[in-house]
Motif scaffolding. Structure first.
Motif, PDB file in Angstrom:
ATOM      1  N   PHE A 119       0.790  -1.155   0.136  1.00 45.36           N
ATOM      2  CA  PHE A 119       0.051   0.140  -0.094  1.00 45.36           C
ATOM      3  C   PHE A 119       1.009   1.374  -0.060  1.00 45.36           C
ATOM      4  CE2 PHE A 119      -1.967   3.358   2.373  1.00 45.36           C
ATOM      5  CZ  PHE A 119      -3.495   3.390   1.695  1.00 45.36           C
ATOM      6  N   LEU A 120       1.930   1.244   0.687  1.00 44.63           N
ATOM      7  CA  LEU A 120       3.048   2.236   0.737  1.00 44.63           C
ATOM      8  C   LEU A 120       3.334   2.640  -0.498  1.00 44.63           C
ATOM      9  CD1 LEU A 120       4.606   4.515   2.281  1.00 44.63           C
ATOM     10  CD2 LEU A 120       6.258   2.508   2.705  1.00 44.63           C
ATOM     11  N   VAL A 121       3.978   1.624  -1.341  1.00 43.62           N
ATOM     12  CA  VAL A 121       4.683   1.820  -2.621  1.00 43.62           C
ATOM     13  C   VAL A 121       3.573   2.513  -3.876  1.00 43.62           C
ATOM     14  CG1 VAL A 121       6.366   0.092  -2.112  1.00 43.62           C
ATOM     15  CG2 VAL A 121       4.607  -0.623  -3.685  1.00 43.62           C
ATOM     16  N   ARG A 122       2.366   2.040  -3.447  1.00 49.80           N
ATOM     17  CA  ARG A 122       1.205   2.635  -4.292  1.00 49.80           C
ATOM     18  C   ARG A 122       0.958   3.947  -4.052  1.00 49.80           C
ATOM     19  NH1 ARG A 122      -3.086  -0.390  -3.671  1.00 49.80           N
ATOM     20  NH2 ARG A 122      -2.511  -1.855  -2.211  1.00 49.80           N
ATOM     21  N   GLN A 123       1.368   4.524  -2.962  1.00 50.60           N
ATOM     22  CA  GLN A 123       0.600   6.025  -2.578  1.00 50.60           C
ATOM     23  C   GLN A 123       1.077   7.044  -3.525  1.00 50.60           C
ATOM     24  OE1 GLN A 123      -1.459   6.840   0.120  1.00 50.60           O
ATOM     25  NE2 GLN A 123      -1.713   4.863  -0.362  1.00 50.60           N
ATOM     26  N   PRO A 124      -0.001   7.637  -3.848  1.00 44.81           N
ATOM     27  CA  PRO A 124       0.417   8.933  -5.125  1.00 44.81           C
ATOM     28  C   PRO A 124       1.507   9.831  -4.676  1.00 44.81           C
ATOM     29  CG  PRO A 124      -1.750   9.054  -4.346  1.00 44.81           C
ATOM     30  CD  PRO A 124      -1.336   7.674  -3.891  1.00 44.81           C
ATOM     31  N   GLY A 125       1.476  10.110  -3.083  1.00 45.16           N
ATOM     32  CA  GLY A 125       2.547  11.046  -2.668  1.00 45.16           C
ATOM     33  C   GLY A 125       3.845  10.576  -2.385  1.00 45.16           C
ATOM     34  N   VAL A 126       4.076   9.303  -2.970  1.00 50.68           N
ATOM     35  CA  VAL A 126       5.577   8.647  -2.982  1.00 50.68           C
ATOM     36  C   VAL A 126       6.134   8.841  -4.350  1.00 50.68           C
ATOM     37  CG1 VAL A 126       6.952   6.741  -2.581  1.00 50.68           C
ATOM     38  CG2 VAL A 126       5.088   7.153  -0.904  1.00 50.68           C
ATOM     39  N   ASP A 127       7.297   9.628  -4.517  1.00 46.79           N
ATOM     40  CA  ASP A 127       7.635   9.803  -5.675  1.00 46.79           C
ATOM     41  C   ASP A 127       8.807   8.560  -5.958  1.00 46.79           C
ATOM     42  OD1 ASP A 127       6.669  12.718  -6.448  1.00 46.79           O
ATOM     43  OD2 ASP A 127       7.651  12.985  -4.607  1.00 46.79           O
ATOM     44  N   LYS A 128       9.412   8.182  -5.104  1.00 46.83           N
ATOM     45  CA  LYS A 128      10.412   7.244  -5.329  1.00 46.83           C
ATOM     46  C   LYS A 128      10.458   5.981  -4.217  1.00 46.83           C
ATOM     47  CE  LYS A 128      15.438   6.308  -5.544  1.00 46.83           C
ATOM     48  NZ  LYS A 128      15.242   5.146  -6.939  1.00 46.83           N
ATOM     49  N   VAL A 129      10.464   4.899  -4.763  1.00 42.68           N
ATOM     50  CA  VAL A 129      10.823   3.625  -3.688  1.00 42.68           C
ATOM     51  C   VAL A 129      12.150   3.203  -3.868  1.00 42.68           C
ATOM     52  CG1 VAL A 129       9.761   1.518  -3.224  1.00 42.68           C
ATOM     53  CG2 VAL A 129       8.230   3.085  -3.782  1.00 42.68           C
ATOM     54  N   SER A 130      12.713   2.945  -2.863  1.00 40.61           N
ATOM     55  CA  SER A 130      14.012   2.102  -2.653  1.00 40.61           C
ATOM     56  C   SER A 130      13.882   1.117  -1.877  1.00 40.61           C
ATOM     57  CB  SER A 130      15.120   3.041  -2.022  1.00 40.61           C
ATOM     58  OG  SER A 130      16.497   2.726  -2.210  1.00 40.61           O
ATOM     59  N   PHE A 131      13.952  -0.096  -2.239  1.00 44.68           N
ATOM     60  CA  PHE A 131      13.581  -1.391  -2.099  1.00 44.68           C
ATOM     61  C   PHE A 131      14.912  -2.408  -2.075  1.00 44.68           C
ATOM     62  CE2 PHE A 131      12.453  -5.864  -2.466  1.00 44.68           C
ATOM     63  CZ  PHE A 131      11.556  -6.139  -1.557  1.00 44.68           C
ATOM     64  N   THR A 132      15.267  -3.086  -0.874  1.00 42.14           N
ATOM     65  CA  THR A 132      16.195  -4.145  -0.840  1.00 42.14           C
ATOM     66  C   THR A 132      15.232  -5.235  -0.303  1.00 42.14           C
ATOM     67  OG1 THR A 132      18.150  -2.828  -0.415  1.00 42.14           O
ATOM     68  CG2 THR A 132      18.241  -5.013   0.089  1.00 42.14           C
ATOM     69  N   ARG A 153       9.576   6.571  -9.610  1.00 38.20           N
ATOM     70  CA  ARG A 153      10.913   6.256  -9.833  1.00 38.20           C
ATOM     71  C   ARG A 153      11.378   4.859  -8.752  1.00 38.20           C
ATOM     72  NH1 ARG A 153       9.444   9.669 -12.975  1.00 38.20           N
ATOM     73  NH2 ARG A 153      11.097  11.217 -13.713  1.00 38.20           N
ATOM     74  N   CYS A 154      12.135   4.068  -8.988  1.00 42.87           N
ATOM     75  CA  CYS A 154      12.654   3.079  -7.928  1.00 42.87           C
ATOM     76  C   CYS A 154      14.077   2.618  -8.105  1.00 42.87           C
ATOM     77  CB  CYS A 154      11.564   1.718  -8.142  1.00 42.87           C
ATOM     78  SG  CYS A 154      11.548   0.868  -9.863  1.00 42.87           S
ATOM     79  N   THR A 155      14.573   2.230  -7.225  1.00 46.30           N
ATOM     80  CA  THR A 155      15.820   1.592  -6.932  1.00 46.30           C
ATOM     81  C   THR A 155      15.696   0.158  -6.277  1.00 46.30           C
ATOM     82  OG1 THR A 155      17.110   3.603  -7.207  1.00 46.30           O
ATOM     83  CG2 THR A 155      18.078   1.661  -6.097  1.00 46.30           C
ATOM     84  N   LEU A 156      15.890  -1.061  -7.032  1.00 48.04           N
ATOM     85  CA  LEU A 156      15.765  -2.162  -6.334  1.00 48.04           C
ATOM     86  C   LEU A 156      16.877  -2.930  -6.323  1.00 48.04           C
ATOM     87  CD1 LEU A 156      12.802  -3.328  -8.776  1.00 48.04           C
ATOM     88  CD2 LEU A 156      12.617  -2.238  -6.696  1.00 48.04           C
ATOM     89  N   GLU A 157      17.190  -3.480  -5.104  1.00 48.07           N
ATOM     90  CA  GLU A 157      18.578  -4.257  -4.841  1.00 48.07           C
ATOM     91  C   GLU A 157      18.089  -5.395  -4.353  1.00 48.07           C
ATOM     92  OE1 GLU A 157      20.893  -6.701  -3.853  1.00 48.07           O
ATOM     93  OE2 GLU A 157      20.929  -5.451  -1.831  1.00 48.07           O
ATOM     94  N   LEU A 158      18.139  -6.682  -5.439  1.00 49.38           N
ATOM     95  CA  LEU A 158      17.443  -7.908  -5.049  1.00 49.38           C
ATOM     96  C   LEU A 158      18.467  -9.060  -4.797  1.00 49.38           C
ATOM     97  CD1 LEU A 158      14.947  -6.837  -7.953  1.00 49.38           C
ATOM     98  CD2 LEU A 158      14.702  -6.514  -5.476  1.00 49.38           C
TER      99      LEU A 158
END
Length: 494
Positions: free
Chosen positions: A224-237, A256-261
């Motif tokens: 739900f957090l990553v789908r919020q319109p108020g979030v401009d970028k997601v950085s996820f590991t 935008r997103c950065t993904l370290e998988l």
């Protein structure tokens, strides 16, 4: 104030840090913290629901749009980070106890890793002046002044995994803050205490309200957090499976997103390396953090004629590794982090045997430890590079030996994977290491061991992720590039 492990205390584990205040959660739901050593419940923290996430995003959005943070100079923001480093060092012991207590990492490793996590803030602060924040460029309009300026991307959702909580969060939050972004921290429910301490330290050094926020959530609420319109970028590991889901959610709204998988990294052993020397390097790499490291070298590619020498040397090294209490100075490896992770490792052991591989050592829970999520270091041999245990990330102290015939075959096997996070060439011939490293499709390839360098850059090819973390490159994903075409040079600049 609640006390957890050793000298570790957290002011408000039953609350979230939102808009510069410790606020009550919207529900009474809590996450249990379970010791992987004793299997006992050792504490609780608040569990966020969607209303808490909305509050955190709104606070970060307001701080970015209306507050002073993004309008400060980079040097001013770096000053806040320098003060944060000082306060974090004062709580380094607590941060180390949090890591060991929640995940079972041996304490000396926790102490060293905690220092590296704190250093991520110091690195970004020290290097603020090295970034090109604005520059003049030639323009196609005669008499005009062309400029390129780099501005913060906006509100960042920083989502960290359970295995290295402080380091993974720091490597996102530090460059985001230096860039001028505001942040919603979302640690794993299994290891949230470092993020609580980090939030308390941000409060202590007077970051403007809403610049740093903290919620702890399960997978559904995190999505739900990553789908919020108020979030401009997601950085996820985290896992590649979760990363794909996050990438899809970001793509829907062009966030935008950065993904370290994930990773399934290969070590290529050349003929010149002594197999005993190689085992001395690779055995500790396999077992650090009980194998729960995304970049771990878990595929050992060995010349066919040297296979038995290497297996014998590795078995001897792995059987010397002492499992037990992570605070015991004699312990070399603690438990895996949680029951579901233990069950995952056990499932891969069965799969490997079913698919025809053999176990040279390990493969079971130690008979001498009847409590805790302990598992022996395990080495599979006769592993087909297309088998499940060679293709999928196990995330435990398990590695595979596969033989090759010639360097071209070794490179082919190393690249025969969906991942591309790390790799190693085991040789004393630096020219050979360079040539082979250039052929391996991975984000970091090192000579003689696993050597991820977060002072340069870290990230992966293929399904190991998108973007880079660490080093001077770390700030780029948190900036947008803007072109200005002016009639003359401005008299004042930020």
């Amino acid at each position: 104030m609640t006390r957890f492990f050793g000298s570790l205390s957290v002011k408000h584990p039953d609350r979230f840090f939102i808009g510069g205040q410790w606020v009550e959660p919207s529900s009474s739901r809590r996450f249990e913290l379970i010791s992987p050593v004793t299997e006992d419940v050792v504490g609780h923290v608040a569990a966020a629901d969607e209303r808490d996430v909305e509050r955190a995003v709104d606070a970060a959005r307001k701080a970015f749009d209306e507050g002073p943070w993004r309008r400060m100079s980079p040097a001013e923001r770096a000053g806040h980070l320098e003060r944060l480093v000082h306060v974090l060092h004062q709580r380094a012991d607590e941060l180390a106890h949090a890591w060991t207590g929640q995940i079972g990492v041996v304490y000396p490793f926790s102490q060293a890793g905690t220092g590296l996590g704190i250093e991520m803030f110091g690195f970004q602060a020290r290097n603020a002046s090295l970034h090109i924040w604005e520059e003049e460029r030639p323009t196609m309009y005669p008499g005009s002044v062309g400029m390129v300026v780099r501005e913060p991307v906006g509100v960042v959702a920083a989502i960290a995994p359970w295995n290295a909580p402080l380091f993974a969060m720091a490597i996102k939050v530090a460059p985001a803050l230096l860039a001028g972004c505001t942040v919603v921290m979302k640690p794993s429910p299994e290891s949230p205490l470092e993020a609580y301490i980090l939030a308390e330290c941000c409060e202590a050094v007077d970051f403007p309200p809403g610049v740093v926020n903290l919620v702890v959530a399960d997978r559904d609420v995190s999505y739900f957090l990553v789908r919020q319109p108020g979030v401009d970028k997601v950085s996820f590991t985290g896992s590649t499976i979760a990363g794909k889901q996050i990438a899809g959610a970001c793509a829907e709204r062009i966030a935008r997103c950065t993904l370290e998988l994930g990773g399934k990294s290969a070590a290529i052993l050349l003929e010149d390396i002594d197999m005993g020397e190689a085992a001395a390097i690779l055995a500790p790499t396999l077992t650090q953090l009980t194998g729960q490291v995304c970049s771990n070298l878990t595929r050992f590619l060995v010349p066919r004629s040297r296979e038995q020498d290497f297996v014998d040397a590795m078995v001897a090294r792995l059987e010397e590794i002492r499992l037990g209490d992570p605070y015991d100075a004699q312990t070399a490896m603690g438990p895996v982090a949680m029951r579901r992770q233990l069950e995952r490792v056990e499932g891969y052991i069965r799969k490997g045997l079913d698919e025809g591989a053999s176990i040279a050592t390990g493969g079971r829970r130690p008979a001498s430890l009847n409590r805790g999520f302990f598992f022996e270091p395990t080495l599979f041999t006769r592993v087909d590079n297309r088998s499940t245990i060679a293709r999928e990330e196990i995330f435990g102290p398990v590695a595979c030996v596969t033989t090759y015939d010639g360097i071209e075959d070794a490179v082919r096997l190393a690249n025969q994977t969906d991942f591309g996070l790390a790799g190693s060439v085991m040789t004393h011939d630096v020219d050979a290491a360079y040539r082979i490293a250039r052929e391996v499709r991975a984000g970091t390839v090192s000579q003689n061991g696993l050597k991820p360098d977060f002072n340069i850059a870290f990230g992966g090819f293929r399904q190991s992720g998108i973007g880079r973390e660490g080093g001077l490159e770390a700030i780029q994903p948190y900036l947008e590039t803007k072109t200005l075409v002016l009639d003359a040079r401005p008299a004042t600049r930020r």
